[in-house]
Design a protein around this motif. Structure first.
Motif, PDB file in Angstrom:
ATOM      1  N   ALA A   1     -19.100 -25.824   5.571  1.00  0.00           N
ATOM      2  CA  ALA A   1     -20.040 -26.214   4.522  1.00  0.00           C
ATOM      3  C   ALA A   1     -20.424 -27.686   4.650  1.00  0.00           C
ATOM      4  CB  ALA A   1     -19.435 -25.935   3.151  1.00  0.00           C
ATOM      5  N   ILE A   2     -19.490 -28.513   5.060  1.00  0.00           N
ATOM      6  CA  ILE A   2     -19.806 -29.933   5.260  1.00  0.00           C
ATOM      7  C   ILE A   2     -20.745 -30.097   6.451  1.00  0.00           C
ATOM      8  CG2 ILE A   2     -18.840 -32.177   5.885  1.00  0.00           C
ATOM      9  CD1 ILE A   2     -16.348 -31.437   4.259  1.00  0.00           C
ATOM     10  N   ARG A   3     -20.451 -29.358   7.540  1.00  0.00           N
ATOM     11  CA  ARG A   3     -21.299 -29.460   8.747  1.00  0.00           C
ATOM     12  C   ARG A   3     -22.727 -28.999   8.477  1.00  0.00           C
ATOM     13  NH1 ARG A   3     -16.975 -26.849  11.223  1.00  0.00           N
ATOM     14  NH2 ARG A   3     -18.260 -24.965  11.449  1.00  0.00           N
ATOM     15  N   THR A   4     -22.860 -27.944   7.662  1.00  0.00           N
ATOM     16  CA  THR A   4     -24.180 -27.349   7.426  1.00  0.00           C
ATOM     17  C   THR A   4     -24.869 -27.924   6.179  1.00  0.00           C
ATOM     18  OG1 THR A   4     -23.133 -25.520   6.219  1.00  0.00           O
ATOM     19  CG2 THR A   4     -23.555 -25.203   8.573  1.00  0.00           C
ATOM     20  N   LYS A   5     -24.337 -29.028   5.669  1.00  0.00           N
ATOM     21  CA  LYS A   5     -24.923 -29.763   4.545  1.00  0.00           C
ATOM     22  C   LYS A   5     -24.967 -28.946   3.249  1.00  0.00           C
ATOM     23  CE  LYS A   5     -28.565 -31.071   6.967  1.00  0.00           C
ATOM     24  NZ  LYS A   5     -29.822 -31.775   7.332  1.00  0.00           N
ATOM     25  N   LYS A   6     -24.004 -28.015   3.102  1.00  0.00           N
ATOM     26  CA  LYS A   6     -23.857 -27.321   1.822  1.00  0.00           C
ATOM     27  C   LYS A   6     -22.946 -28.115   0.880  1.00  0.00           C
ATOM     28  CE  LYS A   6     -24.852 -22.659   3.421  1.00  0.00           C
ATOM     29  NZ  LYS A   6     -24.382 -21.259   3.544  1.00  0.00           N
ATOM     30  N   ILE A   7     -22.400 -29.157   1.415  1.00  0.00           N
ATOM     31  CA  ILE A   7     -21.679 -30.142   0.603  1.00  0.00           C
ATOM     32  C   ILE A   7     -22.295 -31.500   0.917  1.00  0.00           C
ATOM     33  CG2 ILE A   7     -19.470 -31.295   0.206  1.00  0.00           C
ATOM     34  CD1 ILE A   7     -18.094 -28.655   0.868  1.00  0.00           C
ATOM     35  N   LYS A   8     -22.801 -32.167  -0.106  1.00  0.00           N
ATOM     36  CA  LYS A   8     -23.478 -33.444   0.086  1.00  0.00           C
ATOM     37  C   LYS A   8     -22.905 -34.494  -0.863  1.00  0.00           C
ATOM     38  CE  LYS A   8     -27.977 -31.447   1.378  1.00  0.00           C
ATOM     39  NZ  LYS A   8     -29.434 -31.435   1.044  1.00  0.00           N
ATOM     40  N   VAL A   9     -22.956 -35.747  -0.418  1.00  0.00           N
ATOM     41  CA  VAL A   9     -22.580 -36.877  -1.269  1.00  0.00           C
ATOM     42  C   VAL A   9     -23.823 -37.711  -1.500  1.00  0.00           C
ATOM     43  CG1 VAL A   9     -21.192 -38.971  -1.464  1.00  0.00           C
ATOM     44  CG2 VAL A   9     -20.191 -36.911  -0.450  1.00  0.00           C
ATOM     45  N   ASN A  10     -24.160 -37.920  -2.771  1.00  0.00           N
ATOM     46  CA  ASN A  10     -25.372 -38.666  -3.143  1.00  0.00           C
ATOM     47  C   ASN A  10     -26.604 -38.071  -2.469  1.00  0.00           C
ATOM     48  OD1 ASN A  10     -23.753 -40.422  -4.667  1.00  0.00           O
ATOM     49  ND2 ASN A  10     -23.386 -41.734  -2.891  1.00  0.00           N
TER      50      ASN A  10
END
Length: 312
Positions: free
Chosen positions: A34-43
């Protein structure tokens, strides 16, 4: 999509650690995907697993609703029973009775020491889980279920991080009282090497360094010899903090703890149905630049325990 705003108690931790705390049952493989595929984003931007969060950051989690199931907070229904020996805005030190688990385990799922502490702080208005994303009051040290004595709890994330560091850097002095079998008349500073065997919840002891064994340094002072019971009350200072360090060390020396059926021979002592061990005193020795510097020289002692007084 779930949106989280990083609060003071959430700041200073990694993105992946934060996400695992605010989700339920999220596999590591899916987290990092999810982090790699931008399903988790910061700001609203791409982030990295090890990126450190700052107060005010926002996290967007585009994850299935199943991973945000509300955890049952059974501790809220407790009538808290906590013997507080010291408390300030950052910490509390309490006395744990034998038979009570510090955290949930196979012997006790609810009603643990940390459950009672959270219930007490919740009822005092010092802890509101609805206002926290990932933080809850946490124990900085733990003692065995059947060991009595002092346990330190942090009320906020900064205090938790700093207290864990002080413990790791040996800037917290821990003193125990114990009844051991036999006569013990000389002060000893004992260095042994211990290896934990998780399968049987015991440690192996070696007098010499070995691969996989950790150094355990234990200082023992005799206080009183009870001739009628052929046992000695001793004061013990820990210079390292290993699993079962005191119990294994005393047994290795030929003086197992009274009531200790794991490393000794007792199954049912008239006075102790468990190991005769008390976490008696803690002294704080933080540096001048520590956020907890005001604790320097503070000593906390548990309430008087009749079983750990010299027998007449």
């Amino acid at each position: 999509m779930k949106l989280f705003t990083v609060g003071k108690n959430d700041a200073g931790q990694r993105v992946d650690k934060f996400v695992l705390k605010v989700t339920t049952g999220l596999p590591n493989s899916l987290l990092y995907k999810a982090i790699r595929t931008k399903k988790i984003k910061v700001n609203r931007k791409r982030c990295e697993p090890g990126q450190m969060l700052r107060e005010g950051d926002t996290l967007q989690l585009f994850l299935a609703p199943d991973f945000f199931g509300e955890a049952e907070e059974a501790w809220k229904k407790l009538t808290p029973r906590v013997t507080v020996c010291y408390e300030d805005e950052n910490l509390l030190v309490c006395h744990k009775e034998p038979g009570l688990s510090c955290h949930s385990d196979e012997t006790q799922k609810t009603g643990t020491l940390i459950d009672h502490i959270k219930a007490m702080l919740y009822q005092k208005g010092e802890f509101c889980p609805e206002k926290e994303n990932s933080f809850a009051p946490a124990l900085c040290n733990r003692i065995d279920r059947n060991t009595a004595g002092l346990v330190i709890c942090a009320k906020n994330a900064e205090a938790l991080r700093e207290m864990n560091r002080l413990i790791r850097d040996r800037l917290i002095e821990k003193e125990y009282l114990a009844w051991i079998h036999g006569s013990f008349s000389t002060h000893k500073n004992v260095t042994l090497y211990l290896k934990k065997e998780s399968e049987c919840n015991r440690v192996l002891v070696s007098p010499i360094p070995k691969a996989g064994y950790l150094t355990a340094i234990t200082e023992i002072f005799p206080l009183h010899y009870d001739e009628s019971r052929h046992r000695t009350l001793v004061r013990i200072l820990l210079h390292t903090g290993r699993t079962h360090q005191i119990r294994a060390t005393c047994a290795y020396l030929g003086n197992p703890l009274v009531g200790d059926s794991k490393y000794g021979t007792d199954r049912q002592d008239p006075e102790f149905s468990h190991q005769a061990l008390l976490a008696h005193r803690v002294t704080f020795r933080p540096e001048e630049d520590s956020p907890l510097s005001y604790l320097a020289g503070v000593t906390v002692t548990c309430p008087p325990q009749p079983l750990f007084c010299p027998k007449k």
